[in-house]
Design an enzyme around this catalytic site. Sequence first.
Site, PDB file in Angstrom:
ATOM      1  N   SER A 145      41.289  39.776  36.360  1.00 41.08           N
ATOM      2  CA  SER A 145      41.581  38.706  35.400  1.00 41.08           C
ATOM      3  C   SER A 145      42.570  37.711  35.979  1.00 41.08           C
ATOM      4  CB  SER A 145      42.142  39.312  34.110  1.00 41.08           C
ATOM      5  OG  SER A 145      41.191  40.173  33.518  1.00 41.08           O
ATOM      6  N   THR A 146      43.521  38.215  36.753  1.00 39.87           N
ATOM      7  CA  THR A 146      44.529  37.357  37.352  1.00 39.87           C
ATOM      8  C   THR A 146      43.931  36.387  38.368  1.00 39.87           C
ATOM      9  OG1 THR A 146      46.131  39.125  37.050  1.00 39.87           O
ATOM     10  CG2 THR A 146      46.729  37.403  38.609  1.00 39.87           C
ATOM     11  N   TYR A 177      37.119  49.167  34.002  1.00 43.08           N
ATOM     12  CA  TYR A 177      38.228  48.234  33.770  1.00 43.08           C
ATOM     13  C   TYR A 177      38.225  47.817  32.303  1.00 43.08           C
ATOM     14  CZ  TYR A 177      40.937  43.828  34.357  1.00 43.08           C
ATOM     15  OH  TYR A 177      41.842  42.795  34.249  1.00 43.08           O
ATOM     16  N   LYS A 198      40.945  51.349  35.532  1.00 47.16           N
ATOM     17  CA  LYS A 198      42.146  50.556  35.332  1.00 47.16           C
ATOM     18  C   LYS A 198      42.250  50.277  33.848  1.00 47.16           C
ATOM     19  CE  LYS A 198      43.978  45.875  35.971  1.00 47.16           C
ATOM     20  NZ  LYS A 198      43.647  44.510  36.446  1.00 47.16           N
ATOM     21  N   SER A 203      44.431  48.338  31.098  1.00 51.88           N
ATOM     22  CA  SER A 203      45.462  47.315  30.903  1.00 51.88           C
ATOM     23  C   SER A 203      45.958  47.220  29.478  1.00 51.88           C
ATOM     24  CB  SER A 203      44.909  45.940  31.326  1.00 51.88           C
ATOM     25  OG  SER A 203      44.604  45.929  32.703  1.00 51.88           O
ATOM     26  N   GLY A 248      47.305  49.107  34.232  1.00 52.20           N
ATOM     27  CA  GLY A 248      46.920  47.723  34.465  1.00 52.20           C
ATOM     28  C   GLY A 248      48.081  46.755  34.453  1.00 52.20           C
ATOM     29  N   VAL A 255      47.657  48.393  38.955  1.00 53.01           N
ATOM     30  CA  VAL A 255      47.270  47.044  39.364  1.00 53.01           C
ATOM     31  C   VAL A 255      48.199  46.110  38.606  1.00 53.01           C
ATOM     32  CG1 VAL A 255      45.421  45.350  39.480  1.00 53.01           C
ATOM     33  CG2 VAL A 255      44.892  47.802  39.663  1.00 53.01           C
TER      34      VAL A 255
END
Lengths: 327, 327, 327, 327
Positions: free
Chosen positions: C77-78, C168, C196, C198, C222, C239
């Site tokens: 996403s980043t 994710y 992951k 988040s 995350g 992450v």
Amino acid sequence: MLGPQMWASARQGLSRGLSRNARGWASGEGKKVDIAGIYPPVTTPFAANAEVDYGKLEENLHKLGTLPFRGLVVQGSTGEFPFLTSSERLEVVSRVHQVMPKDKLLLAGSGCESTQATVEMTVSMAQVGADAVMVVTPFYYRGRMNSSALIHHYTKVADLSPIPVVLYSVPANTGLDLPVDAVVTLSQHPNIVGMKDSGGDVTRIALIVHKTRKQDFQVLAGSVGFLLASYALGAVGGVCALANVLGAQVCQLERLCLTGQWEAAQKLQLRLIEPNTAVTRRFGIPGLKKAMDWFGYYGGPCRAPLQGLSSADEEALRVDFSSNGWL
Amino acid sequence: MLGPQMWASARQGLSRGLSRNARGWASGEGKKVDIAGIYPPVTTPFAANAEVDYGKLEENLHKLGTLPFRGLVVQGSTGEFPFLTSSERLEVVSRVHQVMPKDKLLLAGSGCESTQATVEMTVSMAQVGADAVMVVTPFYYRGRMNSSALIHHYTKVADLSPIPVVLYSVPANTGLDLPVDAVVTLSQHPNIVGMKDSGGDVTRIALIVHKTRKQDFQVLAGSVGFLLASYALGAVGGVCALANVLGAQVCQLERLCLTGQWEAAQKLQLRLIEPNTAVTRRFGIPGLKKAMDWFGYYGGPCRAPLQGLSSADEEALRVDFSSNGWL
Amino acid sequence: MLGPQMWASARQGLSRGLSRNARGWASGEGKKVDIAGIYPPVTTPFAANAEVDYGKLEENLHKLGTLPFRGLVVQGSTGEFPFLTSSERLEVVSRVHQVMPKDKLLLAGSGCESTQATVEMTVSMAQVGADAVMVVTPFYYRGRMNSSALIHHYTKVADLSPIPVVLYSVPANTGLDLPVDAVVTLSQHPNIVGMKDSGGDVTRIALIVHKTRKQDFQVLAGSVGFLLASYALGAVGGVCALANVLGAQVCQLERLCLTGQWEAAQKLQLRLIEPNTAVTRRFGIPGLKKAMDWFGYYGGPCRAPLQGLSSADEEALRVDFSSNGWL
Amino acid sequence: MLGPQMWASARQGLSRGLSRNARGWASGEGKKVDIAGIYPPVTTPFAANAEVDYGKLEENLHKLGTLPFRGLVVQGSTGEFPFLTSSERLEVVSRVHQVMPKDKLLLAGSGCESTQATVEMTVSMAQVGADAVMVVTPFYYRGRMNSSALIHHYTKVADLSPIPVVLYSVPANTGLDLPVDAVVTLSQHPNIVGMKDSGGDVTRIALIVHKTRKQDFQVLAGSVGFLLASYALGAVGGVCALANVLGAQVCQLERLCLTGQWEAAQKLQLRLIEPNTAVTRRFGIPGLKKAMDWFGYYGGPCRAPLQGLSSADEEALRVDFSSNGWL
């Protein structure tokens, strides 16, 4: 003092028993009361020392009495009922009953968290003069308040209530929508006459109207923000905080809807949305009370922890009224 | 009857004043009490007729007394406090006080919607023997319960309370998180000693620990589900519904965390999550009371509108315990 | 240019294969990769004309290469992946692959809304050098994305992927939590190696760790906001967007957790929460890129519709770093 | 093949340019198109191998052509646009354009996450024959999609679009409501002609109507569930998934509203709510496609990860139609 004739004269022009209810509801078929119409949920006036100011309450009722309301809701969310003791709740209803003419309906909020307490408050409300009770969903344990629990709760209350029961769903306060299937089941109870829905989802309101159409069951919109839409979909009235300030206009909107003047109704409805949002969702009861001060009623302070408006908020509140031509 | 020596013997092995608080909190610097440790939020036992069963309450306390708790929380959400009258709330606390040894803390829930009622209940709780009060956020008007309103509320309560105040944020019930900035401001009040946070967002708990580190302010996790994580981040204890059932295990988890045995702590923590979720979020107090019946306590019925479990739910509850080796 | 020896030297002191994984995971038992460790989700640098600036990307990678990361996440996403064309997504991964040493893992985001597109992107990511793919939940039709649909989706992707798959779940972006029961089922797939998460609910992370303990399945936090807590509960890495700015510190937090220095870990964790929130939830990627500019990386602009920070926001961002001693 | 005369004959009896728009909107004052009316958001038919079945698409269009729609929405949420490649999106629109008569409007969904991609898709949609584009809010980074970002995005798209732009807010999919203040600002753009609002909050729709009343700006309801209410409050039409199944009935509801037959409109509206909820919120596109199969259209499968209905869901879907007299 508010005299019966004032209320009666305020009702001129609306022959409610005939035209009001497009859904064919007729009283006398087992259910006890026709709740169709507009209600202000009256505020509880407090003096500077936070005590209930019964004198100001009567003054407000006197002014509200000049308007063609169907009745009054007392101890709804707008009445700050969670801030009152049980005896204050009853005393306020008792005072309202004393000054209200008998052809108006007094709907008293009697909801508590436990079923037993709700039953007791309901019985007491009947004793001090309520014509019907409006019972908010219990909600603290909302994770367990499924349809089954809520049906048990309301059935018990309605079984034991000496006066008719109106269901009350107000998710902005409770975080809980009374499920449609529960409403449909409860609509069959002979002592449950209708519902006030404050959620603002008119598709849901329409669905409730549709699925209870074979019952004597009346739906009231919980806000003037969606009053026209609710009428258009079969609701029969509304409990409208804004009616504490712009009561004549809310009643005019009702009349335009009931007489099929939809274009004029739309124009009026659109001008009421911003001031209504201002005195409900945006600024809450402090906003409503401030506006009441402006419009000739006694608003005054709320009980803590509700705080008064900041001057910036007060200015924004004013704009919501003035930009729509009300100030 | 529960004797002080039973409680004392239950505390063997933990020298709390020394190792417990990694944040350097020390009593006597203005704040009045060290709340670090584990608390079961005791349930309110009801008889079949829905009356409080004080005999069963004492029996439960007797069993809980064999465990190394720091104290008891009475009238938390788990105690069905919204279903009790004011006098019942006080009577329950009074009874608990009478049978509890004096070296244990009695944290009593005294939160009400209005500031004034909360103050009055707080004073009364002190009179019947509470060592501190745990004050849930007011929430019915949550749209207006911003930091400013909540700071006013808690400041007033703390100013007038004869005993220390613990903040209590439980968004699953209230729909409201006590904002971090309000907590930070309130942590500076000499009579506000800590907070119970039941939200489960440990990043938030850590942030509160971090931003109140210069105050004598202690944070308790509101559930065993995130107890290890909370300890790892600087919390000093927990109020854990599951401790009504698996109290020894919750205390063991505390000890493992306090003594730095993190691997063993992790293993135990993981096995407690499903049973904990079962007696809180998934099946609520009816689930907790059913499990209490299985584990030698008196659970019994809840007050309406809370309903008992269906047999399918009861079976699922059992699996959540048995699949983790607890049944 | 980033040389392999730089990365290798950055890994000093951590013998990952031994101490890292408290859950006993061992590579070679059917699953193909050990993902334990810290990853920065690299940003995609854009020039003033909004084109990808591959030169700046390499410069950033060069600096990141001095730190003991397990690898890099590209197109998370980043990485603003929703703003890139398919060929840009692949080109970025290809460039990263070319400059990364082979002992680092390249986790490439390959999630798309349809299963077929996700499979195709996954295969392409493998072709351009990804070591594993990180597949975000499809979410536009989240009302229908129940466990059954998601299990079908991920199973198909994993069946057809030439490289291992990492699940994710990022509800802040998708409005959807990958359900625990779906994770447990998917953990049994030989080509699904981990997840992951988040969401920040560490009780959920712990439950996933617990219920997949018999599988070769690794969980990554995350965000650094709950990294310590995740390690304490059995996660094996993270992450962390903040690792693009404070990479050394995030790796230090990892080492403290892995070596059982929990008190020091706690102190560091607490100081990382506010800057982390600032570059994620509070100010998003524009905040992260601004901070990167401050810390010697190239941040630069985001693609529209993401806007740069206002000067007031920039100042608030600065305070979140400076008040914790990082600026 | 669908001939223009079929569409024309379907429009009998409605002189749209005159009576439709109660708000006084008139074309030719700078804005380019009157979008008032009903639109089915057409589904994308897939063959068993998941390829787009253009033959079935034309068959569906042929049948839809017998109904008095204002036009068609192509590549709305109902069209599974997130599952199509860019070239498929354009090819579908191109095919629809070829078989549609020229007096109907073709509104094509052109929204992408990045502003640049949206501009490109918009230009391409115009090239393949779209009369206007309907642009969904970008949403993956919803935490940063404030009014400022959204105003920038839509302004850029509208500046560069060769055809008029319709805003599109669909929070059930995006988790994001296009803020009212952004809508008001954007309504002043000469190339932004209106909005489709699928959120179902008619108070919000009314407020948008009210605050854009001085602009040439038209509001379409995003679902038949609140179509009557939207008309009553000043909306000028609707994009209604159910019109793919009960198109004649949706158009009849439009006519009843436009001609002021509100009682008949209410009766029809109420019968449409449950089937509409079934093919949208409850069972999604799989439900809609299943119902299309029943009503003489080609529904067929969805692309993965969307799954077909279970037999229990299919039965519940059937009841939602049959209990309202539609099956």
